[in-house]
Design a protein around this motif. Structure first.
Motif, PDB file in Angstrom:
ATOM      1  N   VAL A  87       0.835  -1.202   0.000  1.00  0.00           N
ATOM      2  CA  VAL A  87       0.000   0.000   0.000  1.00  0.00           C
ATOM      3  C   VAL A  87       0.867   1.248   0.000  1.00  0.00           C
ATOM      4  CG1 VAL A  87      -1.672   1.316   1.358  1.00  0.00           C
ATOM      5  CG2 VAL A  87      -1.951  -1.153   1.086  1.00  0.00           C
ATOM      6  N   ALA A  88       1.933   1.253   0.785  1.00  0.00           N
ATOM      7  CA  ALA A  88       2.820   2.431   0.826  1.00  0.00           C
ATOM      8  C   ALA A  88       3.486   2.665  -0.523  1.00  0.00           C
ATOM      9  CB  ALA A  88       3.874   2.230   1.923  1.00  0.00           C
ATOM     10  N   HIS A  89       3.905   1.602  -1.171  1.00  0.00           N
ATOM     11  CA  HIS A  89       4.508   1.749  -2.497  1.00  0.00           C
ATOM     12  C   HIS A  89       3.501   2.284  -3.503  1.00  0.00           C
ATOM     13  CE1 HIS A  89       5.648   0.211  -6.551  1.00  0.00           C
ATOM     14  NE2 HIS A  89       6.848   0.716  -6.188  1.00  0.00           N
ATOM     15  N   ALA A  90       2.239   1.788  -3.403  1.00  0.00           N
ATOM     16  CA  ALA A  90       1.225   2.254  -4.340  1.00  0.00           C
ATOM     17  C   ALA A  90       0.923   3.728  -4.129  1.00  0.00           C
ATOM     18  CB  ALA A  90      -0.049   1.423  -4.182  1.00  0.00           C
ATOM     19  N   LEU A  91       0.919   4.181  -2.882  1.00  0.00           N
ATOM     20  CA  LEU A  91       0.599   5.587  -2.607  1.00  0.00           C
ATOM     21  C   LEU A  91       1.748   6.524  -2.999  1.00  0.00           C
ATOM     22  CD1 LEU A  91      -1.169   5.229   0.867  1.00  0.00           C
ATOM     23  CD2 LEU A  91      -2.226   5.537  -1.379  1.00  0.00           C
ATOM     24  N   THR A  92       2.986   6.015  -2.994  1.00  0.00           N
ATOM     25  CA  THR A  92       4.135   6.874  -3.331  1.00  0.00           C
ATOM     26  C   THR A  92       4.590   6.707  -4.761  1.00  0.00           C
ATOM     27  OG1 THR A  92       5.633   5.171  -2.498  1.00  0.00           O
ATOM     28  CG2 THR A  92       4.953   6.890  -0.953  1.00  0.00           C
ATOM     29  N   ALA A  93       3.988   5.749  -5.475  1.00  0.00           N
ATOM     30  CA  ALA A  93       4.410   5.525  -6.855  1.00  0.00           C
ATOM     31  C   ALA A  93       3.940   6.666  -7.725  1.00  0.00           C
ATOM     32  CB  ALA A  93       3.857   4.200  -7.366  1.00  0.00           C
ATOM     33  N   GLU A  94       4.807   7.045  -8.644  1.00  0.00           N
ATOM     34  CA  GLU A  94       4.470   8.155  -9.544  1.00  0.00           C
ATOM     35  C   GLU A  94       3.628   7.681 -10.716  1.00  0.00           C
ATOM     36  OE1 GLU A  94       8.103   9.938 -10.686  1.00  0.00           O
ATOM     37  OE2 GLU A  94       8.598  10.681  -8.668  1.00  0.00           O
ATOM     38  N   THR A  95       3.782   6.441 -11.095  1.00  0.00           N
ATOM     39  CA  THR A  95       3.018   5.875 -12.205  1.00  0.00           C
ATOM     40  C   THR A  95       2.369   4.562 -11.755  1.00  0.00           C
ATOM     41  OG1 THR A  95       4.970   4.713 -13.014  1.00  0.00           O
ATOM     42  CG2 THR A  95       4.541   6.912 -13.922  1.00  0.00           C
ATOM     43  N   ASN A  96       1.230   4.286 -12.378  1.00  0.00           N
ATOM     44  CA  ASN A  96       0.497   3.029 -12.100  1.00  0.00           C
ATOM     45  C   ASN A  96       0.184   2.837 -10.620  1.00  0.00           C
ATOM     46  OD1 ASN A  96       0.661   2.336 -14.880  1.00  0.00           O
ATOM     47  ND2 ASN A  96       2.660   1.360 -14.552  1.00  0.00           N
ATOM     48  N   ALA A  97      -0.178   3.917  -9.939  1.00  0.00           N
ATOM     49  CA  ALA A  97      -0.501   3.813  -8.511  1.00  0.00           C
ATOM     50  C   ALA A  97      -1.760   2.965  -8.288  1.00  0.00           C
ATOM     51  CB  ALA A  97      -0.701   5.198  -7.914  1.00  0.00           C
ATOM     52  N   GLY A  98      -2.733   3.122  -9.176  1.00  0.00           N
ATOM     53  CA  GLY A  98      -3.966   2.345  -9.026  1.00  0.00           C
ATOM     54  C   GLY A  98      -3.734   0.858  -9.192  1.00  0.00           C
ATOM     55  N   ALA A  99      -2.868   0.476 -10.132  1.00  0.00           N
ATOM     56  CA  ALA A  99      -2.586  -0.950 -10.350  1.00  0.00           C
ATOM     57  C   ALA A  99      -1.886  -1.548  -9.144  1.00  0.00           C
ATOM     58  CB  ALA A  99      -1.729  -1.123 -11.609  1.00  0.00           C
ATOM     59  N   TRP A 100      -0.907  -0.820  -8.572  1.00  0.00           N
ATOM     60  CA  TRP A 100      -0.224  -1.338  -7.383  1.00  0.00           C
ATOM     61  C   TRP A 100      -1.190  -1.425  -6.184  1.00  0.00           C
ATOM     62  CZ3 TRP A 100       4.072  -3.877  -7.634  1.00  0.00           C
ATOM     63  CH2 TRP A 100       4.992  -3.603  -8.637  1.00  0.00           C
ATOM     64  N   LEU A 101      -2.077  -0.448  -6.094  1.00  0.00           N
ATOM     65  CA  LEU A 101      -3.035  -0.474  -4.981  1.00  0.00           C
ATOM     66  C   LEU A 101      -4.041  -1.631  -5.142  1.00  0.00           C
ATOM     67  CD1 LEU A 101      -3.791   1.054  -2.395  1.00  0.00           C
ATOM     68  CD2 LEU A 101      -5.388   2.423  -3.754  1.00  0.00           C
ATOM     69  N   ALA A 102      -4.318  -2.007  -6.399  1.00  0.00           N
ATOM     70  CA  ALA A 102      -5.275  -3.079  -6.648  1.00  0.00           C
ATOM     71  C   ALA A 102      -4.753  -4.437  -6.201  1.00  0.00           C
ATOM     72  CB  ALA A 102      -5.644  -3.128  -8.131  1.00  0.00           C
ATOM     73  N   VAL A 103      -3.425  -4.608  -6.181  1.00  0.00           N
ATOM     74  CA  VAL A 103      -2.852  -5.904  -5.768  1.00  0.00           C
ATOM     75  C   VAL A 103      -2.331  -5.855  -4.343  1.00  0.00           C
ATOM     76  CG1 VAL A 103      -2.262  -6.510  -8.135  1.00  0.00           C
ATOM     77  CG2 VAL A 103      -0.587  -5.313  -6.727  1.00  0.00           C
ATOM     78  N   ALA A 104      -2.550  -4.772  -3.634  1.00  0.00           N
ATOM     79  CA  ALA A 104      -2.028  -4.653  -2.274  1.00  0.00           C
ATOM     80  C   ALA A 104      -2.753  -5.572  -1.291  1.00  0.00           C
ATOM     81  CB  ALA A 104      -2.131  -3.197  -1.812  1.00  0.00           C
ATOM     82  N   TRP A 105      -3.920  -6.057  -1.633  1.00  0.00           N
ATOM     83  CA  TRP A 105      -4.690  -6.901  -0.717  1.00  0.00           C
ATOM     84  C   TRP A 105      -4.312  -8.369  -0.799  1.00  0.00           C
ATOM     85  CZ3 TRP A 105      -7.480 -10.767  -3.097  1.00  0.00           C
ATOM     86  CH2 TRP A 105      -7.651 -10.647  -4.490  1.00  0.00           C
ATOM     87  N   LEU A 106      -3.454  -8.766  -1.693  1.00  0.00           N
ATOM     88  CA  LEU A 106      -3.126 -10.171  -1.895  1.00  0.00           C
ATOM     89  C   LEU A 106      -2.543 -10.858  -0.657  1.00  0.00           C
ATOM     90  CD1 LEU A 106      -1.717 -10.182  -5.556  1.00  0.00           C
ATOM     91  CD2 LEU A 106      -3.938 -10.967  -4.735  1.00  0.00           C
TER      92      LEU A 106
END
Length: 295
Positions: A87-106
């Motif tokens: 989740v932290a990586h998805a929130l700080t990512a400059e690109t594809n933040a939504g895609a990283w956040l979508a797999v954060a629950w795995l």
């Protein structure tokens, strides 16, 4: 492990592997810019290794039929850390933040699947037990179906019987009502004849006891006939001897009548009179009975 166990464990294993790979990759990508990538790789492997170690220990305890709350808590802690890193990586990512956040629950989903597999293992039954349960259920369904069919058949039979009894009772009641009407009309006609002036004279010429006031001390008796069993009366014996006089007949009737307490009825007295071998006409015998009764 049977086919059902394989179906529950394979999704958990696959999701655990994907979660570990994603966690390692995110740690290396995220921390690789701030520290040497070898250090980031060690951190990622530490998170995945701790999670895998606690998972293996939980599985060994489950195979032994045991459970450890601290181990389970540590395992969920590693899952929360892995999810937090994603989740932290998805929130700080400059690109594809939504895609990283979508797999954060795995990671959390993987832990949930292992929980489901553990519940299945604790409630799983052998094929023999499942066959026995199915046989018992089928037998219960068969017995219930037979009982329902028996109840329906008994209800239909009882309904038919009640209908037949009701119809027969209705027919009997109709016949009784019709008979009562006929008797009522007949006795009404007889009463009218008795009360009529001209018919009273005609009846007097036939028999005096049926007309009131004609024969002193004799009360006319108009009663409905008694419907019921009738005692057989023996035939009048024909004797060549002389007939009894009125006094002798009265004494004999009185003796037979009071031979039993309470006193016999006329029918019983007449039966005993003729059974004992005496002979008298019905008119004389009834007249003697009336004289004895009046006395």
């Amino acid at each position: 492990m049977n086919l059902t166990g394989v179906k529950t464990v394979l999704p958990a294993v696959a999701m655990t592997v994907v979660s570990m790979v994603l966690t390692l990759a995110v740690v290396v990508m995220w921390l690789g810019t701030a520290m040497p990538w070898m250090v980031a790789l060690v951190v990622g492997l530490g998170i995945d290794g701790g999670w895998l170690a606690t998972l293996a220990y939980e599985r060994r305890l489950a195979a032994q039929g045991d459970h450890s709350t601290p181990v389970t808590a540590v395992g969920w802690g590693f899952g929360v850390v892995a999810t937090g890193v994603l989740v932290a990586h998805a929130l700080t990512a400059e690109t594809n933040a939504g895609a990283w956040l979508a797999v954060a629950w795995l990671p959390i989903a993987a832990k949930a699947l292992w929980l489901v597999h553990g519940l299945w293992e604790r409630t799983a039954l052998t094929a023999e037990a499942l066959d026995a349960i199915q046989g018992i259920q089928q037998e219960a369904r068969d017995e219930a179906a037979v009982a329902r069919a028996r109840l329906r058949a008994e209800a239909a039979t009882e309904e038919t019987r009640l209908t037949a009894v009701t119809q027969a009772g209705a027919r009997v009641a109709a016949v009784q009502a019709e008979t009562a009407k006929t008797l009522s009309r007949a006795w009404s006609t007889l009463e009218s004849a008795r009360e009529g002036k001209e018919t009273g004279r005609a009846l007097t010429s036939v028999t005096t006891p049926v007309t009131p006031g004609v024969t002193p001390g004799v009360t006319p008796r108009w009663e409905l006939p008694l419907w019921g069993p009738v005692e057989p009366v023996s035939a009048l014996a024909l004797e060549n001897g002389p007939a009894l006089t009125d006094d002798a007949l009265d004494a004999l009737v009185d003796q037979i009548r009071h031979s039993q307490t309470p006193a016999l009825t006329y029918r019983e007295m007449a039966t005993r009179f003729r059974t004992s071998g005496h002979s008298a006409s019905e008119v004389r015998l009834r007249a003697a009975w009336k004289r004895v009764e009046a006395a």
